[in-house]
Design an enzyme around this catalytic site. Structure first.
Site, PDB file in Angstrom:
ATOM      1  N   HIS B 141       0.774  -1.138   0.188  1.00  0.00           N
ATOM      2  CA  HIS B 141       0.094  -0.061  -0.011  1.00  0.00           C
ATOM      3  C   HIS B 141       0.888   1.403   0.007  1.00  0.00           C
ATOM      4  O   HIS B 141       0.768   2.132  -0.765  1.00  0.00           O
ATOM      5  CB  HIS B 141      -1.032   0.005   1.271  1.00  0.00           C
ATOM      6  CG  HIS B 141      -1.643   1.262   1.223  1.00  0.00           C
ATOM      7  ND1 HIS B 141      -2.621   1.768   0.478  1.00  0.00           N
ATOM      8  CD2 HIS B 141      -1.565   2.440   2.345  1.00  0.00           C
ATOM      9  CE1 HIS B 141      -3.189   2.846   0.949  1.00  0.00           C
ATOM     10  NE2 HIS B 141      -2.404   3.277   2.082  1.00  0.00           N
ATOM     11  N   GLU B 207     -10.645   2.048   3.152  1.00  0.00           N
ATOM     12  CA  GLU B 207      -9.497   1.207   3.539  1.00  0.00           C
ATOM     13  C   GLU B 207      -9.537  -0.007   4.061  1.00  0.00           C
ATOM     14  O   GLU B 207     -10.067   0.056   5.149  1.00  0.00           O
ATOM     15  CB  GLU B 207      -8.684   2.206   4.126  1.00  0.00           C
ATOM     16  CG  GLU B 207      -8.185   3.678   3.352  1.00  0.00           C
ATOM     17  CD  GLU B 207      -7.092   4.223   3.705  1.00  0.00           C
ATOM     18  OE1 GLU B 207      -6.638   4.207   4.857  1.00  0.00           O
ATOM     19  OE2 GLU B 207      -6.270   4.937   2.903  1.00  0.00           O
ATOM     20  N   GLU B 209      -8.924  -2.554   6.540  1.00  0.00           N
ATOM     21  CA  GLU B 209      -7.888  -2.740   7.645  1.00  0.00           C
ATOM     22  C   GLU B 209      -8.383  -3.654   8.503  1.00  0.00           C
ATOM     23  O   GLU B 209      -9.434  -4.031   8.886  1.00  0.00           O
ATOM     24  CB  GLU B 209      -7.406  -1.491   8.208  1.00  0.00           C
ATOM     25  CG  GLU B 209      -7.299  -0.147   7.143  1.00  0.00           C
ATOM     26  CD  GLU B 209      -6.626   0.888   8.036  1.00  0.00           C
ATOM     27  OE1 GLU B 209      -6.186   1.141   9.095  1.00  0.00           O
ATOM     28  OE2 GLU B 209      -6.736   2.132   7.199  1.00  0.00           O
ATOM     29  N   ASP B 241     -11.564   1.993   7.117  1.00  0.00           N
ATOM     30  CA  ASP B 241     -11.087   3.308   7.368  1.00  0.00           C
ATOM     31  C   ASP B 241     -11.547   4.282   6.281  1.00  0.00           C
ATOM     32  O   ASP B 241     -10.870   4.527   5.529  1.00  0.00           O
ATOM     33  CB  ASP B 241      -9.697   3.466   7.597  1.00  0.00           C
ATOM     34  CG  ASP B 241      -9.008   4.865   7.979  1.00  0.00           C
ATOM     35  OD1 ASP B 241      -9.782   5.628   8.291  1.00  0.00           O
ATOM     36  OD2 ASP B 241      -7.918   5.059   7.796  1.00  0.00           O
ATOM     37  N   GLN B 248      -8.590  14.825   1.859  1.00  0.00           N
ATOM     38  CA  GLN B 248      -7.179  14.602   2.346  1.00  0.00           C
ATOM     39  C   GLN B 248      -6.044  15.161   1.449  1.00  0.00           C
ATOM     40  O   GLN B 248      -5.011  15.665   1.831  1.00  0.00           O
ATOM     41  CB  GLN B 248      -6.980  13.155   2.044  1.00  0.00           C
ATOM     42  CG  GLN B 248      -5.750  12.351   2.768  1.00  0.00           C
ATOM     43  CD  GLN B 248      -5.752  10.915   2.859  1.00  0.00           C
ATOM     44  OE1 GLN B 248      -6.713  10.226   2.146  1.00  0.00           O
ATOM     45  NE2 GLN B 248      -4.528  10.174   3.200  1.00  0.00           N
TER      46      GLN B 248
END
Lengths: 423, 423
Positions: B141, B207, B209, B241, B248
């Protein structure tokens, strides 16, 4: 807003000249004494036990729910009520303890029961901090850092004047004034090296900040408009955001500071309410370019809070190293909270939001040693003849904050911590 | 470690074929039903009410203190005990519910009292999260992001292989599976523009996770050695997430992601214990350069956890978009926790630590749409013929995680959330 912002108000509790805690203040905190931990206020050098006052019915007609709200080891349950409740208690305390009121004054047993000398109590964390956010709202600080670490010609990053830059910090390591904190271990990259070394940080620094604490929660998905932010903010404390500059430099790309900031942050123990601070409001810097509508605020939203930092070597007296002021901040609390929630982020009672280092326009008003010693190139002289580029082992860092206007002063007390050698 | 990691173990509670929750699992969660909220476990499609079991004395000889630990709306009080306590409860449940044990099995009144059909309960957040940390521990990633946003020749930043990069995130907005979350508003910088615009994010992403949850606390100033980390880690959940990529990109310099990440994170409701996961341990990637001694671990510290992500448009079926595995992570949990505390940072029961996006080596194993659609240049085909570069309004994101070895499967259930249009 308090109904008691009038001149001439005084208390039957004796208040030393120049005290941070005259009857105009009425801050909130948590104290331990004689094996119990209660919510409290303070006048002069006396703590007022709010749990005992509540027990005896002095708050019975106030909108506090079950009334046991001050029988807690934190103020969170009180903060979960609303501004009306917060203000009602402060007003009641001003009423009960002003000079003319004999209700408690003339009963020695009550006076001795409710008022405890400050020297007899141990101050606790006033709230259990849910989440902690650190902003970066001083244009002078952001500019200084940009000049040192990036491009003097473009010191401010492109986003800085469009939004109050902020990031999440560690809540668990926020501690109350009086803490002793060990110099942290960590990885750092020596000058001109390509691989890091591991050891105690050599560049421990303070950051002079103020923090606000929220009461009322919003629901996930709901935003708080800037003009409504005051209803959610309970009050403020001094916030020393201890920082390890060498650890920070190596770790912080690309996701921000982590271990360089979470080994300890030190707050002053008394939360001074927005009600008490209202009298000291001032206009903030002009914001150019104009901010987005969700960040617009009306009226005076900054506060004139004098700030100072002293360093005290182990066997020496204090040396004043910085004088700054909260009013220099480019972004105000209302804007910070509106920005924080514009995406629907939920806040809770007890959450803490620090301002970022508060540097003023002159070199003696910078809010960190990084700036005061300009990356260590201009060491500071201490009273004992020694020099400081960064914090030395066994130095104490003392931060103070107070407001003064028309002869009326209120203050925050101190945030004090001592840096111990690495373990 | 569990004493019951043996083949042939089965429960008298019926367990559907391919269930994530055979008797080998025994996860912990919090359920609401009939107006009460209790701590619980699960076998097959039945919830086990731990508060009622405790009330009736089934845990009386276990080291749980006052025994009312499961009569709470979170698992925090249970987690504040120690590993011995955690393991003792899991072992007792395995003992009581295995096929051969008639103690509860043959008493219909008890069976009906303790076992509640999963369809009759509402899952709650299993813990009150004190602090939340997000790591960045997948080399695949971090490399993909580095190639896209920085320099393909130097995709990994210099610190990446020396320490598990991490940053603090927002605890308040972590919610349990089943959540509906509005597309967030925020500032973004349009391509080739110099000033930002304000509006709903156009690039909402997931995301993939996993997160671990700590039990035992350490004191501020004390570090947790990597080899002791297992004693502090209670178990794991799936962690989505949610990220707004356009917000961002504009906000994250220089202090890291903020509003792009704190509008909602979605976990699976059952905490699968380290005890249950022990059977699925595998070796991690070889770490070169060699890590500092404080990050060294012995033995197999990764875990073979299969991961999948599906997208489900409002009126259509699921489309699988990613298959990854937790074992790809470069940094393991022990290293993450040792690093987090090497500076003396204190942790608490209920704290959550996400892994960072878990991408595998192949394009179909990437853990975010950013990578799967390679910044939107390779749209993904859905079953209904539509395409996705990022998440569309009313899409549901479904994450699953499970372990399988020697014919024995345990799983985490699902993290599901639906992205609603901006408010």
């Amino acid at each position: 807003m308090s109904i008691f912002n009038t001149k001439g108000l005084s208390s039957w509790v004796s208040v030393p000249a120049d005290s941070d805690f005259p009857i105009h203040n009425i801050p909130f905190g948590v104290v331990s004494y004689q094996g119990q931990t209660h919510c409290a206020s303070r006048i002069g050098d006396f703590v007022i036990d709010l749990a005992l006052l509540g027990e005896d019915g002095w708050f019975d007609d106030l909108p506090l729910g079950n009334g046991a709200v001050f029988h807690n080891p934190t103020l969170n349950a009180f903060l979960e009520l609303d501004k009306k409740a917060w203000t009602s208690v402060r007003n009641r305390l001003i009423e009960l303890f002003q000079s003319a009121n004999a209700e408690i004054r003339d009963h020695d047993d009550w006076v001795n029961k409710y008022l405890i000398p400050i020297s007899d109590v141990e101050m606790q964390m006033p709230v259990q901090v849910g989440d902690y956010t650190d902003f970066y709202s001083s244009i002078e600080h952001a500019t200084n850092v940009g000049i040192m670490f990036r491009d003097p010609a473009n010191a401010l990053l492109p986003n800085w004047k469009h939004l109050p830059v902020g990031y999440h910090g560690r809540a668990s390591s926020i501690v109350v004034s009086g803490a002793e904190i060990h110099r942290p271990y960590g990885q750092t990259l020596p000058k001109d090296a390509t691989t890091p070394v591991f050891g105690p940080s050599r560049l421990v620094d303070f950051e002079l900040e103020m923090a606000f604490i929220t009461g009322k929660a919003n629901k996930l998905g709901d935003s708080i408009p800037a003009e409504k932010a005051d209803d959610y903010i309970f009050g403020m404390v001094i916030f020393n955001d201890l920082s390890a500059r060498d650890i920070q430099k190596w770790e912080y790309v690309p996701l921000g500071p982590f271990l360089s900031k979470n080994f300890g942050s030190v707050i002053s123990p008394w939360i001074v309410t927005l009600d008490a601070l209202e009298f000291y409001r001032v206009a903030g810097p002009i914001q150019d370019p104009r901010v987005f509508p969700y960040l617009e605020t009306l009226g005076d939203k900054n506060i004139d809070i004098h700030l100072s930092v002293s360093l005290k070597p182990a066997d020496s007296s204090e040396t004043a190293v910085s004088k700054s002021n909260y009013k220099y901040l480019y972004w105000n609390m209302n804007q910070q909270l509106a920005h924080h929630t514009v995406n629907g982020c939920n806040i809770k009672a007890g959450d803490m939001y620090a301002s970022g280092t508060i540097s003023g326009p002159t070199p003696d008003s910078y809010g960190s040693l990084l700036e005061l010693s300009w990356q260590g190139t201009k060491p500071l002289k201490m009273n004992d003849g020694t020099e400081r580029r960064f914090v030395s082992d066994n130095d104490s860092i003392i931060m103070r904050a107070w407001c003064e206007k028309d002869g009326r002063k209120i203050g925050f007390g101190e945030s004090v911590c001592k840096i111990l050698p690495a373990k």
